[in-house]
Design a protein around this motif. Sequence first.
Motif, mmCIF file in Angstrom:
data_model
loop_
_atom_site.group_PDB
_atom_site.id
_atom_site.type_symbol
_atom_site.label_atom_id
_atom_site.label_comp_id
_atom_site.label_asym_id
_atom_site.label_seq_id
_atom_site.Cartn_x
_atom_site.Cartn_y
_atom_site.Cartn_z
ATOM 1 N N TYR A 200 0.842 -1.198 0.000
ATOM 2 C CA TYR A 200 0.000 0.000 0.000
ATOM 3 C C TYR A 200 0.879 1.252 0.000
ATOM 4 O O TYR A 200 0.614 2.218 -0.721
ATOM 5 C CB TYR A 200 -0.913 0.027 1.235
ATOM 6 N N ALA A 201 1.927 1.205 0.820
ATOM 7 C CA ALA A 201 2.848 2.343 0.878
ATOM 8 C C ALA A 201 3.556 2.549 -0.452
ATOM 9 O O ALA A 201 3.764 3.694 -0.882
ATOM 10 C CB ALA A 201 3.869 2.124 2.001
ATOM 11 N N LEU A 202 3.927 1.445 -1.113
ATOM 12 C CA LEU A 202 4.587 1.547 -2.415
ATOM 13 C C LEU A 202 3.680 2.236 -3.423
ATOM 14 O O LEU A 202 4.120 3.135 -4.160
ATOM 15 C CB LEU A 202 4.971 0.150 -2.910
ATOM 16 N N TYR A 203 2.417 1.829 -3.470
ATOM 17 C CA TYR A 203 1.508 2.435 -4.450
ATOM 18 C C TYR A 203 1.277 3.910 -4.138
ATOM 19 O O TYR A 203 1.338 4.768 -5.035
ATOM 20 C CB TYR A 203 0.170 1.695 -4.492
ATOM 21 N N LEU A 204 1.036 4.228 -2.881
ATOM 22 C CA LEU A 204 0.741 5.620 -2.525
ATOM 23 C C LEU A 204 1.977 6.504 -2.654
ATOM 24 O O LEU A 204 1.874 7.664 -3.058
ATOM 25 C CB LEU A 204 0.172 5.678 -1.106
ATOM 26 N N TRP A 205 3.154 5.973 -2.322
ATOM 27 C CA TRP A 205 4.392 6.735 -2.526
ATOM 28 C C TRP A 205 4.586 7.034 -4.004
ATOM 29 O O TRP A 205 4.927 8.170 -4.376
ATOM 30 C CB TRP A 205 5.588 5.973 -1.978
ATOM 31 N N THR A 206 4.392 6.031 -4.852
ATOM 32 C CA THR A 206 4.539 6.229 -6.293
ATOM 33 C C THR A 206 3.597 7.318 -6.784
ATOM 34 O O THR A 206 3.981 8.180 -7.591
ATOM 35 C CB THR A 206 4.264 4.917 -7.041
ATOM 36 N N TYR A 207 2.380 7.294 -6.281
ATOM 37 C CA TYR A 207 1.377 8.281 -6.682
ATOM 38 C C TYR A 207 1.801 9.698 -6.293
ATOM 39 O O TYR A 207 1.902 10.600 -7.148
ATOM 40 C CB TYR A 207 0.044 7.918 -6.031
ATOM 41 N N VAL A 208 2.085 9.898 -5.030
ATOM 42 C CA VAL A 208 2.412 11.241 -4.545
ATOM 43 C C VAL A 208 3.743 11.725 -5.123
ATOM 44 O O VAL A 208 3.860 12.870 -5.590
ATOM 45 C CB VAL A 208 2.452 11.255 -3.010
ATOM 46 N N ALA A 209 4.762 10.857 -5.104
ATOM 47 C CA ALA A 209 6.078 11.259 -5.596
ATOM 48 C C ALA A 209 6.042 11.591 -7.078
ATOM 49 O O ALA A 209 6.736 12.514 -7.541
ATOM 50 C CB ALA A 209 7.092 10.145 -5.329
ATOM 51 N N SER A 210 5.240 10.856 -7.855
ATOM 52 C CA SER A 210 5.147 11.114 -9.290
ATOM 53 C C SER A 210 4.497 12.455 -9.561
ATOM 54 O O SER A 210 4.927 13.200 -10.455
ATOM 55 C CB SER A 210 4.365 9.990 -9.977
ATOM 56 N N ILE A 211 3.462 12.777 -8.803
ATOM 57 C CA ILE A 211 2.817 14.086 -8.977
ATOM 58 C C ILE A 211 3.819 15.212 -8.713
ATOM 59 O O ILE A 211 3.960 16.142 -9.512
ATOM 60 C CB ILE A 211 1.606 14.226 -8.033
ATOM 61 N N VAL A 212 4.531 15.102 -7.602
ATOM 62 C CA VAL A 212 5.485 16.150 -7.239
ATOM 63 C C VAL A 212 6.616 16.237 -8.257
ATOM 64 O O VAL A 212 7.004 17.331 -8.697
ATOM 65 C CB VAL A 212 6.048 15.886 -5.829
ATOM 66 N N ALA A 213 7.134 15.077 -8.674
ATOM 67 C CA ALA A 213 8.249 15.079 -9.629
ATOM 68 C C ALA A 213 7.831 15.698 -10.955
ATOM 69 O O ALA A 213 8.557 16.520 -11.533
ATOM 70 C CB ALA A 213 8.747 13.653 -9.843
ATOM 71 N N HIS A 214 6.665 15.323 -11.456
ATOM 72 C CA HIS A 214 6.215 15.842 -12.747
ATOM 73 C C HIS A 214 5.862 17.321 -12.675
ATOM 74 O O HIS A 214 6.053 18.054 -13.647
ATOM 75 C CB HIS A 214 5.014 15.035 -13.248
ATOM 76 N N ALA A 215 5.360 17.744 -11.550
ATOM 77 C CA ALA A 215 4.954 19.141 -11.427
ATOM 78 C C ALA A 215 6.115 20.072 -11.129
ATOM 79 O O ALA A 215 6.087 21.242 -11.516
ATOM 80 C CB ALA A 215 3.895 19.270 -10.335
#
Length: 263
Positions: A200-215
């Motif tokens: 669960y942490a892996l999926y949610l980390w990927t989600y949040v980190a990807s948003i921040v990285a792309h933005a």
Amino acid sequence: MRRRLPWALLGGLVLLQISYPLSGGDTRAAVTVATVMLGYATSVSHALLTRGPRATVLLVAVTTGGGFAVEALGVATGFPFGEYTYSGDLGPRLAGVPVVVPLAWTWMAWPAWLGAVRVTRSRPAQVVLAAVGLAAWDLFLDPQMVAEGYWTWVDPHPALPGVPGVPVGNYLGWLAVALVMAALIRTTGTRPGPDDAPMYALYLWTYVASIVAHAVFLDLPGVASALWGALGMGLLAAPLAWSLREESGPRSPAAPRRAGEPW
């Protein structure tokens, strides 16, 4: 070991991903390959430790083997993703496909599946939600990798607004493949388990980190990919986060948790 190894691997994965925007050139390509390999090890080791050899073999056969097969088909024929070619930056290739690429399918398929079976008990809904959760990751992945030159589309039209270089048909192809993968993974009969928190942490980390990285951190044309990815992966990430929040909150004494209740 069952509890600690996936968390340790996830910690290493987070550190690698943080280093990605700080690197460049050949170093960034090496970080990309190492990240995929560590993400793969995190998901596969968790499956092995919590679900046993049979479920793990099926997971690897469906997602790694199936991922390679569909990528090789895509490179050779243009189906189901459209016509594209890989550069040599991601390491050795087999049938035109970098050997590291199929590992990425497994890396995200397993946490997407476990997230889906946590948030809904409907088996058809689990398959659909897991497939969306996996396919939506590509809303982040493809724009990022195309910008790095790791693969290139022959005809990237039509594309999503604000995300040039990647045809819409590619995302539809991902969804179709992810639906098949999720339906096959379902045959393991996997249910939510007490040691699934790392996934669960892996999926949610990927989600949040990807948003921040792309933005913020990646040199991409605007923030559209961050918005599309936030919307797509959010279809699984939002209910998953909500279910975890509900579990961690206070429960009324009049409504105790039933034995084995995962949420």
